[in-house]
Design a protein around this motif. Structure first.
Motif, PDB file in Angstrom:
ATOM      1  N   PHE A   4       4.482  16.509   3.994  1.00 49.47           N
ATOM      2  CA  PHE A   4       3.610  17.739   4.368  1.00 49.47           C
ATOM      3  C   PHE A   4       4.170  18.307   5.698  1.00 49.47           C
ATOM      4  N   PRO A   5       5.434  18.860   5.767  1.00 49.72           N
ATOM      5  CA  PRO A   5       6.198  19.141   7.216  1.00 49.72           C
ATOM      6  C   PRO A   5       5.267  20.484   7.560  1.00 49.72           C
ATOM      7  N   GLY A   6       4.858  21.470   6.552  1.00 58.84           N
ATOM      8  CA  GLY A   6       4.425  22.644   7.050  1.00 58.84           C
ATOM      9  C   GLY A   6       2.831  22.673   7.522  1.00 58.84           C
ATOM     10  N   ALA A   7       2.035  21.730   6.943  1.00 59.98           N
ATOM     11  CA  ALA A   7       0.629  21.680   7.023  1.00 59.98           C
ATOM     12  C   ALA A   7       0.005  20.472   6.861  1.00 59.98           C
ATOM     13  N   PRO A   8      -1.001  19.939   7.107  1.00 56.27           N
ATOM     14  CA  PRO A   8      -1.260  18.301   6.715  1.00 56.27           C
ATOM     15  C   PRO A   8      -1.935  18.614   5.294  1.00 56.27           C
ATOM     16  N   PRO A   9      -2.276  17.451   4.628  1.00 55.60           N
ATOM     17  CA  PRO A   9      -2.730  17.300   3.212  1.00 55.60           C
ATOM     18  C   PRO A   9      -4.174  17.932   3.374  1.00 55.60           C
ATOM     19  N   ALA A  10      -4.612  18.248   1.994  1.00 56.45           N
ATOM     20  CA  ALA A  10      -5.991  18.427   2.077  1.00 56.45           C
ATOM     21  C   ALA A  10      -6.790  17.019   1.725  1.00 56.45           C
ATOM     22  N   GLN A  11      -6.145  16.024   0.907  1.00 57.29           N
ATOM     23  CA  GLN A  11      -6.858  14.814   0.868  1.00 57.29           C
ATOM     24  C   GLN A  11      -5.531  13.684   1.084  1.00 57.29           C
ATOM     25  N   VAL A  12      -5.706  12.661   1.038  1.00 58.17           N
ATOM     26  CA  VAL A  12      -5.218  11.733   1.337  1.00 58.17           C
ATOM     27  C   VAL A  12      -5.679  10.278   0.345  1.00 58.17           C
TER      28      VAL A  12
ATOM     29  N   LEU B  32       0.872  -1.214   0.141  1.00 55.60           N
ATOM     30  CA  LEU B  32       0.055   0.029   0.058  1.00 55.60           C
ATOM     31  C   LEU B  32       0.849   1.139  -0.054  1.00 55.60           C
ATOM     32  N   VAL B  33       0.577   2.089  -0.897  1.00 56.95           N
ATOM     33  CA  VAL B  33       1.255   3.394  -0.953  1.00 56.95           C
ATOM     34  C   VAL B  33       0.327   4.472  -0.682  1.00 56.95           C
ATOM     35  N   VAL B  34       0.871   5.275   0.428  1.00 53.84           N
ATOM     36  CA  VAL B  34      -0.362   6.248   0.848  1.00 53.84           C
ATOM     37  C   VAL B  34       0.526   7.710   0.284  1.00 53.84           C
ATOM     38  N   GLU B  35      -0.612   8.494  -0.187  1.00 59.67           N
ATOM     39  CA  GLU B  35       0.007   9.768  -0.747  1.00 59.67           C
ATOM     40  C   GLU B  35      -0.890  10.782  -0.563  1.00 59.67           C
ATOM     41  N   GLY B  36      -0.504  11.971  -0.229  1.00 63.22           N
ATOM     42  CA  GLY B  36      -1.423  13.170   0.135  1.00 63.22           C
ATOM     43  C   GLY B  36      -1.153  14.167  -1.048  1.00 63.22           C
ATOM     44  N   THR B  37      -2.234  15.116  -0.976  1.00 64.42           N
ATOM     45  CA  THR B  37      -2.203  16.354  -1.768  1.00 64.42           C
ATOM     46  C   THR B  37      -2.691  17.613  -1.230  1.00 64.42           C
ATOM     47  N   ASP B  38      -2.241  18.596  -1.478  1.00 68.78           N
ATOM     48  CA  ASP B  38      -2.788  19.976  -1.080  1.00 68.78           C
ATOM     49  C   ASP B  38      -3.741  20.464  -1.773  1.00 68.78           C
ATOM     50  N   ASP B  39      -4.307  19.829  -2.858  1.00 65.30           N
ATOM     51  CA  ASP B  39      -5.522  20.426  -3.671  1.00 65.30           C
ATOM     52  C   ASP B  39      -6.717  19.911  -2.994  1.00 65.30           C
ATOM     53  N   PRO B  40      -7.498  20.703  -2.711  1.00 64.39           N
ATOM     54  CA  PRO B  40      -8.932  20.333  -1.904  1.00 64.39           C
ATOM     55  C   PRO B  40      -9.833  19.648  -3.125  1.00 64.39           C
ATOM     56  N   VAL B  41      -9.400  19.813  -4.550  1.00 67.55           N
ATOM     57  CA  VAL B  41     -10.240  18.966  -5.439  1.00 67.55           C
ATOM     58  C   VAL B  41      -9.293  18.484  -6.470  1.00 67.55           C
ATOM     59  N   VAL B  42      -9.549  17.179  -6.688  1.00 68.15           N
ATOM     60  CA  VAL B  42      -8.669  16.664  -7.567  1.00 68.15           C
ATOM     61  C   VAL B  42      -9.005  16.922  -8.975  1.00 68.15           C
ATOM     62  N   ARG B  43      -7.733  17.315  -9.693  1.00 70.14           N
ATOM     63  CA  ARG B  43      -7.791  17.652 -11.148  1.00 70.14           C
ATOM     64  C   ARG B  43      -6.959  16.525 -11.896  1.00 70.14           C
ATOM     65  N   ALA B  44      -6.961  16.949 -13.124  1.00 69.22           N
ATOM     66  CA  ALA B  44      -5.780  16.190 -14.024  1.00 69.22           C
ATOM     67  C   ALA B  44      -4.434  16.488 -13.680  1.00 69.22           C
ATOM     68  N   GLY B  45      -4.174  17.680 -13.157  1.00 68.95           N
ATOM     69  CA  GLY B  45      -2.778  18.016 -12.916  1.00 68.95           C
ATOM     70  C   GLY B  45      -2.428  17.789 -11.418  1.00 68.95           C
ATOM     71  N   THR B  46      -3.133  17.285 -10.607  1.00 68.43           N
ATOM     72  CA  THR B  46      -3.087  17.197  -9.074  1.00 68.43           C
ATOM     73  C   THR B  46      -1.692  16.380  -8.917  1.00 68.43           C
ATOM     74  N   VAL B  47      -1.049  16.991  -7.972  1.00 68.07           N
ATOM     75  CA  VAL B  47       0.408  16.396  -7.537  1.00 68.07           C
ATOM     76  C   VAL B  47       0.446  15.568  -6.339  1.00 68.07           C
ATOM     77  N   TRP B  48       0.679  14.455  -6.416  1.00 69.35           N
ATOM     78  CA  TRP B  48       0.368  13.434  -5.220  1.00 69.35           C
ATOM     79  C   TRP B  48       1.674  13.181  -4.548  1.00 69.35           C
ATOM     80  N   ARG B  49       1.831  13.530  -3.279  1.00 69.55           N
ATOM     81  CA  ARG B  49       3.184  13.312  -2.719  1.00 69.55           C
ATOM     82  C   ARG B  49       3.010  12.037  -1.446  1.00 69.55           C
TER      83      ARG B  49
END
Length: 468
Positions: free
Chosen positions: A423-431, A340-357
């Motif tokens: 996400f060292p500064g703030a938690p992600p918007a989505q996981v 299982l690979v767990v990823e997060g993003t800062d984007d509140p809405v998932v788009r085509a260009g959303t970056v997952w970390r």
């Protein structure tokens, strides 16, 4: 009462107890450093909730009297301190009754932790440590000849560990019978170690020899533990050698090391180091130890019957104090490794260009270029359960969503269990969580890319999720 104690095992008992204290130390430190995120008051599976659901007779623990994270930490660090002192020989400096009390306290403290640990403490080596630790109480100290009956009970535990593991393999996966399991095991085991890639790349005939040797050591050699010396000591030596091979090939917490500790108790060191002249054991010690041994022998009927049952249970405890247990490992071996690979993003809405970390775990595979690490005998509980969750969502039903929720909250205790927080500064918007197929790279791929793993996406395990 010379019939009761055996001076020849004086040094073996001393080494056994000191080594067992080191295992206790690792177990207590592991508990102290991980509990807040796993079972703390705000953890994924809080202890107070568990205590409300489970009756006291099913889970005896000090935490029935009081629970707070501070109290749990005090229990765990007290156990670590007492373990370290016992490893240094402090218990042997005390009178016999106080030395026994010292070992009883270690056992009681760890029992209290295991009985509130829930899923995170459902591993066979937890029960093995408690069963072995309880027997250590009745071995006395360095001023007393070790009781013969307790030495035999320790061999009986070691026999069940090895013989039970051997039987569960033969009764389980067909690859153990056709000697092919190790074609896959080094790659698909829960937590590969630094040498696992090379073990996996050994020629297949070597893997077949490995498997056949495993059957001999687990099914034949344990019987020799009950023969006279030096045969029993030689059998223990073979078990130690096999366990060291397993230590090199993977991460299995303290299971291998505790098995080695048990084997050391069966070695007669008197020809090398003559034992001192020891006084006869006091009558009260003889009476108490004999009564305890008789009780354990009576309780041991059920795990003995389990060995010869067609429905042999693996890693099962037969009483709430974990005094007698059934053991076993790898009744089946996976042919394919999933992670299982767990990823997060800062984007509140998932788009085509959303970056997952990607989040990084300490022990389980993630970044394909990261070489597997050595953590055993330390136990990374979250990493182990992530391996089970990848096998089946049923293993994650109780704790996985709380885990994701804490990532979305940026919970510090949970993040401390991880190797990398993107996400060292703030938690992600989505996981989100994705399931991948992992395999070790070939030698050519390793030379070309520097990667230890090759991974291929399979499907979504958890769709993008946000806090409500």
């Amino acid at each position: 009462m010379e019939w009761f104690g055996d001076d020849a095992y004086w040094l073996s008992r001393l080494v056994f107890q000191r080594a067992l204290a080191v295992v206790y130390l690792i177990a207590f430190v592991s508990a102290a450093r991980q509990f807040r995120a796993l079972i703390g008051a705000r953890g994924m599976l809080p202890v107070p909730d568990h205590l409300r659901r489970v009756p006291a007779r099913a889970a005896p623990t000090l935490f029935r009297l009081h629970y707070s994270d501070r109290f749990f930490a005090a229990v765990a660090w007290t156990g670590a301190l007492l373990s370290a002192a016992a490893a240094a020989g402090a218990a042997d400096r005390l009178p016999l009754a106080l030395a026994m009390a010292w070992w009883a306290v270690l056992w009681g403290l760890y029992l209290s932790i295991v009985n509130v640990g829930q899923t995170w403490y459902g591993f066979g080596w937890e029960s093995l440590l408690l069963e072995t630790g309880f027997l250590a109480v009745w071995l006395g100290n360095e001023h007393t000849a070790p009781p013969v009956i307790v030495l035999w009970l320790l061999r009986w535990v070691l026999f069940r560990v090895e013989f039970g593991a051997g039987l569960i393999k033969l009764r389980g996966d067909a690859c153990w019978r056709d000697l092919t399991c190790l074609y896959y095991h080094h790659e698909t085991q829960p937590m590969p170690g630094p040498l696992s890639w090379w073990f996996h790349r050994l020629p297949r005939p070597v893997h077949r020899v490995e498997t056949a040797a495993n059957h001999v050591v687990q099914l034949g050699v344990p019987v020799l533990l009950f023969t006279p010396q030096p045969v029993a000591g030689a059998a223990a030596g073979l078990i130690v050698a096999t366990q060291l091979w397993l230590v090199l090939s993977g991460n299995f917490a303290w299971l291998n090391w505790l098995t080695i500790v048990l084997a050391l108790s069966a070695v007669d060191a008197s020809p090398v180091v003559p034992p001192p002249e020891l006084p006869a054991a006091p009558l009260w010690f003889v009476v108490v130890v004999s009564a305890v041994a008789a009780g354990l022998l009576a309780l041991g009927v059920r795990p003995a019957r389990n060995l010869f049952s067609r429905r042999q249970a693996m890693n099962r405890s037969y009483d709430p104090f974990h005094l007698v247990n059934a053991y076993g490992a790898f009744g089946s071996v996976g042919r394919v490794r999933y992670e299982l690979v767990v990823e997060g993003t800062d984007d509140p809405v998932v788009r085509a260009g959303t970056v997952w970390r990607e989040y990084g775990f300490r022990g389980k595979p993630g970044d394909v270029r990261r070489r597997p690490r050595q953590y055993a005998p330390y136990h990374l509980r979250l990493d182990w359960m992530m391996w089970f969750a990848a096998l089946s969502p049923a293993y994650a039903r109780s704790w996985f969503l709380p885990f994701v929720e804490r990532l979305l909250e940026g919970d510090r205790d949970t993040l401390r269990l991880l190797a990398h927080n993107p996400f060292p500064g703030a938690p992600p918007a989505q996981v989100r969580v994705r399931l991948y197929h992992y395999r070790f790279t070939t030698r050519a791929e390793r030379r070309a890319t520097g990667a230890w793993w090759h991974r291929t996406p399979v499907r979504d395990f958890l769709a993008p999720t946000r806090l409500r």
